[in-house]
Design an enzyme around this catalytic site. Structure first.
Site, PDB file in Angstrom:
ATOM      1  N   ASP A  23      -4.960  -9.707  51.057  1.00  0.00           N
ATOM      2  CA  ASP A  23      -4.942  -8.790  49.891  1.00  0.00           C
ATOM      3  C   ASP A  23      -3.552  -8.304  49.480  1.00  0.00           C
ATOM      4  OD1 ASP A  23      -7.615  -9.196  50.306  1.00  0.00           O
ATOM      5  OD2 ASP A  23      -8.129  -7.097  50.655  1.00  0.00           O
ATOM      6  N   GLU A  71      -9.014  -8.966  47.379  1.00  0.00           N
ATOM      7  CA  GLU A  71     -10.254  -8.203  47.230  1.00  0.00           C
ATOM      8  C   GLU A  71     -10.585  -8.257  45.743  1.00  0.00           C
ATOM      9  OE1 GLU A  71     -10.363  -4.357  49.096  1.00  0.00           O
ATOM     10  OE2 GLU A  71     -12.341  -3.893  48.286  1.00  0.00           O
ATOM     11  N   LYS A 128     -12.598 -12.240  47.909  1.00  0.00           N
ATOM     12  CA  LYS A 128     -13.611 -11.662  48.800  1.00  0.00           C
ATOM     13  C   LYS A 128     -14.161 -10.367  48.197  1.00  0.00           C
ATOM     14  CE  LYS A 128     -10.288  -9.365  51.906  1.00  0.00           C
ATOM     15  NZ  LYS A 128     -10.633  -8.023  51.469  1.00  0.00           N
ATOM     16  N   LYS A 131     -14.594  -6.050  52.472  1.00  0.00           N
ATOM     17  CA  LYS A 131     -13.339  -5.758  53.160  1.00  0.00           C
ATOM     18  C   LYS A 131     -12.955  -6.937  54.059  1.00  0.00           C
ATOM     19  CE  LYS A 131     -13.242  -1.698  51.266  1.00  0.00           C
ATOM     20  NZ  LYS A 131     -12.571  -1.654  49.946  1.00  0.00           N
ATOM     21  N   VAL A 156      -2.530  -6.234  53.822  1.00  0.00           N
ATOM     22  CA  VAL A 156      -2.854  -4.813  53.663  1.00  0.00           C
ATOM     23  C   VAL A 156      -4.356  -4.636  53.403  1.00  0.00           C
ATOM     24  CG1 VAL A 156      -0.556  -4.324  52.778  1.00  0.00           C
ATOM     25  CG2 VAL A 156      -2.376  -4.846  51.143  1.00  0.00           C
ATOM     26  N   THR A 157      -4.862  -3.454  53.740  1.00  0.00           N
ATOM     27  CA  THR A 157      -4.223  -2.445  54.568  1.00  0.00           C
ATOM     28  C   THR A 157      -4.674  -2.670  56.010  1.00  0.00           C
ATOM     29  OG1 THR A 157      -6.015  -0.847  54.193  1.00  0.00           O
ATOM     30  CG2 THR A 157      -4.122  -0.722  52.717  1.00  0.00           C
ATOM     31  N   CYS A 161      -8.904  -3.806  55.344  1.00  0.00           N
ATOM     32  CA  CYS A 161      -9.270  -5.220  55.185  1.00  0.00           C
ATOM     33  C   CYS A 161      -8.674  -6.121  56.263  1.00  0.00           C
ATOM     34  CB  CYS A 161      -8.879  -5.691  53.791  1.00  0.00           C
ATOM     35  SG  CYS A 161      -9.914  -4.920  52.516  1.00  0.00           S
ATOM     36  N   GLN A 201      -7.511  -2.928  75.947  1.00  0.00           N
ATOM     37  CA  GLN A 201      -8.525  -3.519  76.842  1.00  0.00           C
ATOM     38  C   GLN A 201      -8.347  -5.025  76.990  1.00  0.00           C
ATOM     39  OE1 GLN A 201     -12.575  -1.641  76.371  1.00  0.00           O
ATOM     40  NE2 GLN A 201     -11.710  -0.977  74.426  1.00  0.00           N
TER      41      GLN A 201
HETATM   42  C1  C5J Z   1      -7.793  -3.352  51.552  1.00  0.00           C
HETATM   43  C2  C5J Z   1      -8.735  -1.329  50.712  1.00  0.00           C
HETATM   44  N1  C5J Z   1      -7.329  -4.524  51.145  1.00  0.00           N
HETATM   45  N2  C5J Z   1      -7.959  -0.565  51.478  1.00  0.00           N
HETATM   46  N3  C5J Z   1      -8.546  -2.660  50.653  1.00  0.00           N
HETATM   47  O1  C5J Z   1      -7.537  -2.912  52.646  1.00  0.00           O
HETATM   48  O2  C5J Z   1      -9.604  -0.834  50.043  1.00  0.00           O
END
Ligand code: C5J
Length: 219
Positions: A23, A71, A128, A131, A156-157, A161, A201
């Site tokens: 994204d 996205e 997509k 997320k 990101v972020t 996502c 872990q």
């Molecule tokens: C992504 C969002 N790409 N934060 N989208 O993380 O809504």
């Protein structure tokens, strides 16, 4: 090949590994886009562009497969659940006219990957609606057809996502590594927590490493 990573060395075969950039689209990263409209400091996200570009170019030069995601929803929003569109009280909702076109809608200017990281021929571009990069995209089948077993993530972020996509990939059997300086959040504490929880872990979701460690491996 080997990357000096946490919680331990990550081993991969270049021919079976893809770089997945999540994204890196104009509306999240560029000043004047949707992200900034929501009150976010987009300079945090812009700051990862140079390291991500260097990594992308090195990966391309090595002949590695690249996957870009956006996205993105269909113009009629038939792939956008009302729960996603209607949640909360934002100034702009998915599908509304924003500063760079309709928000999170395919084909709109703000929905394009930023120019510095624009896809080139032969790279996979996935739109997509969720997320995660594996939900309703066919990405798993595309990767399986190419014999991909390992994924290197940036984008990101981090805690939304990117982390969702890594967890989806982990459940599908991929060995995943997050490139720490090629990912960012509007909330630095959330990025730090996501990086920690991915490698906790014994690497419960996967590995993390700075991009310099990948560049060193590529020689
Ligand atoms: C992504 C969002 N790409 N934060 N989208 O993380 O809504």
């Amino acid at each position: 090949m080997q990357i000096e990573a946490q919680p331990f060395t990550y081993e991969f075969d270049l021919a079976k590994t893809a770089l997945v950039l999540i994204d890196m689209q104009r509306d999240f990263i560029e000043p004047g886009g949707f992200g900034e409209t929501l009150g976010n400091d987009v300079s945090l996200l812009e700051a990862i562009v140079p390291a991500t570009k260097t990594t992308l170019e090195a990966w391309r030069a090595a002949g590695g497969l690249v996957v870009h995601t956006r996205e993105a929803h269909k113009p009629d929003l038939s792939d956008c659940p009302p729960a996603k569109r209607n949640r909360g009280n934002p100034t702009l909702r998915i599908g509304d006219a924003g500063p760079m076109g309709r928000i999170l809608v395919m084909g709109e200017p703000g929905n394009q990957i930023i120019e510095a990281l624009a896809p080139v021929e032969g790279e996979i571009v996935v739109d997509k609606p969720g997320k995660g990069a594996f939900y309703a995209t066919g990405l798993h089948e595309m990767l399986k057809r190419r014999g991909i077993t390992h994924l290197l993530f940036g984008g990101v972020t981090t805690e939304v996502c990117v982390q969702t996509s890594m967890r989806e990939a982990n459940d599908r059997g991929y060995d995943c590594l997050l490139l720490e300086d090629c990912t960012e959040s509007y909330f630095p504490a959330f990025k730090a927590a996501a990086v920690e929880m991915i490698r906790a872990q014994g690497g419960i979701v996967g590995w993390t490493a700075p991009s310099a460690a990948l560049l060193a491996a590529l020689g």
